[in-house]
Design a protein around this motif. Sequence first.
Motif, PDB file in Angstrom:
ATOM      1  N   TYR A  40      37.672 -98.140 -14.208  1.00  0.00           N
ATOM      2  CA  TYR A  40      38.756 -96.931 -13.817  1.00  0.00           C
ATOM      3  C   TYR A  40      38.842 -96.203 -15.108  1.00  0.00           C
ATOM      4  O   TYR A  40      38.647 -94.962 -15.241  1.00  0.00           O
ATOM      5  CB  TYR A  40      40.078 -97.345 -12.979  1.00  0.00           C
ATOM      6  N   GLU A  41      39.509 -97.092 -16.055  1.00  0.00           N
ATOM      7  CA  GLU A  41      39.831 -96.393 -17.121  1.00  0.00           C
ATOM      8  C   GLU A  41      38.871 -95.735 -18.139  1.00  0.00           C
ATOM      9  O   GLU A  41      39.005 -94.970 -18.936  1.00  0.00           O
ATOM     10  CB  GLU A  41      40.572 -97.427 -18.134  1.00  0.00           C
ATOM     11  N   HIS A  42      37.523 -96.166 -18.105  1.00  0.00           N
ATOM     12  CA  HIS A  42      36.455 -95.711 -18.636  1.00  0.00           C
ATOM     13  C   HIS A  42      35.715 -94.852 -17.864  1.00  0.00           C
ATOM     14  O   HIS A  42      34.452 -94.196 -18.608  1.00  0.00           O
ATOM     15  CB  HIS A  42      35.516 -96.739 -19.181  1.00  0.00           C
ATOM     16  N   ASN A  43      35.944 -94.182 -17.017  1.00  0.00           N
ATOM     17  CA  ASN A  43      35.520 -93.170 -15.890  1.00  0.00           C
ATOM     18  C   ASN A  43      36.108 -91.843 -16.497  1.00  0.00           C
ATOM     19  O   ASN A  43      37.192 -91.524 -16.280  1.00  0.00           O
ATOM     20  CB  ASN A  43      35.718 -93.427 -14.561  1.00  0.00           C
ATOM     21  N   TRP A  52      38.605 -89.668 -14.248  1.00  0.00           N
ATOM     22  CA  TRP A  52      39.823 -89.875 -13.954  1.00  0.00           C
ATOM     23  C   TRP A  52      40.504 -89.781 -15.295  1.00  0.00           C
ATOM     24  O   TRP A  52      41.491 -90.462 -15.420  1.00  0.00           O
ATOM     25  CB  TRP A  52      39.970 -91.230 -13.362  1.00  0.00           C
ATOM     26  N   ASP A  53      40.269 -88.975 -16.209  1.00  0.00           N
ATOM     27  CA  ASP A  53      40.849 -88.669 -17.550  1.00  0.00           C
ATOM     28  C   ASP A  53      42.258 -88.051 -17.117  1.00  0.00           C
ATOM     29  O   ASP A  53      42.360 -86.921 -16.520  1.00  0.00           O
ATOM     30  CB  ASP A  53      40.108 -87.701 -18.361  1.00  0.00           C
ATOM     31  N   ILE A  59      39.904 -85.451  -4.300  1.00  0.00           N
ATOM     32  CA  ILE A  59      40.204 -86.128  -3.275  1.00  0.00           C
ATOM     33  C   ILE A  59      39.120 -87.426  -3.016  1.00  0.00           C
ATOM     34  O   ILE A  59      37.737 -87.198  -3.060  1.00  0.00           O
ATOM     35  CB  ILE A  59      40.953 -85.613  -1.953  1.00  0.00           C
ATOM     36  N   ARG A  60      39.716 -88.580  -2.526  1.00  0.00           N
ATOM     37  CA  ARG A  60      38.823 -89.534  -2.341  1.00  0.00           C
ATOM     38  C   ARG A  60      39.191 -90.310  -0.995  1.00  0.00           C
ATOM     39  O   ARG A  60      40.299 -90.625  -0.930  1.00  0.00           O
ATOM     40  CB  ARG A  60      38.710 -90.624  -3.424  1.00  0.00           C
ATOM     41  N   LEU A  69      43.244 -87.917  -6.759  1.00  0.00           N
ATOM     42  CA  LEU A  69      43.385 -88.284  -8.077  1.00  0.00           C
ATOM     43  C   LEU A  69      43.476 -87.257  -8.958  1.00  0.00           C
ATOM     44  O   LEU A  69      42.289 -86.890  -9.667  1.00  0.00           O
ATOM     45  CB  LEU A  69      42.301 -89.267  -8.339  1.00  0.00           C
ATOM     46  N   GLN A  70      44.785 -86.773  -9.071  1.00  0.00           N
ATOM     47  CA  GLN A  70      44.902 -85.601  -9.806  1.00  0.00           C
ATOM     48  C   GLN A  70      45.530 -85.959 -11.255  1.00  0.00           C
ATOM     49  O   GLN A  70      46.434 -86.734 -11.304  1.00  0.00           O
ATOM     50  CB  GLN A  70      45.971 -84.831  -9.082  1.00  0.00           C
TER      51      GLN A  70
END
Length: 235
Positions: free
Chosen positions: A45-48, A51-52, A119-120, A138-139
């Motif tokens: 997740y953190e490297h995508n 989703w910054d 949104i997911r 995921l805002q």
Amino acid sequence: MATLTANEQRHAASLKAIEESPFLDARCGSCKELGESLEELLPLYEHNEDWDEVQLDEDLMTCSLRFTNLGAQWSASSGLPEMYGEYRVLHFYDVLDQPEGPPAMSGATEFQRQFLSEIRLFDNTPRSGAGMMSFIRLQPNVTPLEIWFQDIADIGGDPYPPGYLKMDITYCQYLDALLLTKGTYGWQYLYTDISLRGGDFQSKVNYLRGMLEAFPEIFPEHDYTPLRERLEARL
């Protein structure tokens, strides 16, 4: 089998109660297969870059479920009020792995396109095809993360895309509500700012009334007073 967390034990017990109830005709998933925990997924997740600056709520670490096939579709047996239910909670990997949100309709505004890109899907009704879906938004720089509900009914509106309603609930609270409602059709409306008086909602209101009539007897370990109050406030 790996040791289940406290929340996973609650959901496994709830699914078993649906499956074994003589009052429900049910098709259920399984709690036997587990994926990675959300904490183990964080490096992915953190490297995508998509989703910054998105902040995952801390309580997600304890409430999120590792089940890869958690869900049920059911209908009430003869002699009970007519009611139906379904849920299918996706593993968080399958939530984060979705390449994009729902497609925008022709003529959508830039705001609506941006909203849909954030949104997911995490819960839906795939067995029945009833068309009800729940999303986590995921805002960036927003906490707690918003939960949105989509239905085929005429709901929502500007500035958001038609068909979407924001729920007054967190992801963890959503999972808690599933333990009570077992996915009864339309339960999500109880956590939105909407009136259910219109004819478009009559069937959902009937299902919810049936749930509140029958479930205290079928599942006596739960208190349905808060849900009854929520329904009354929307009628």
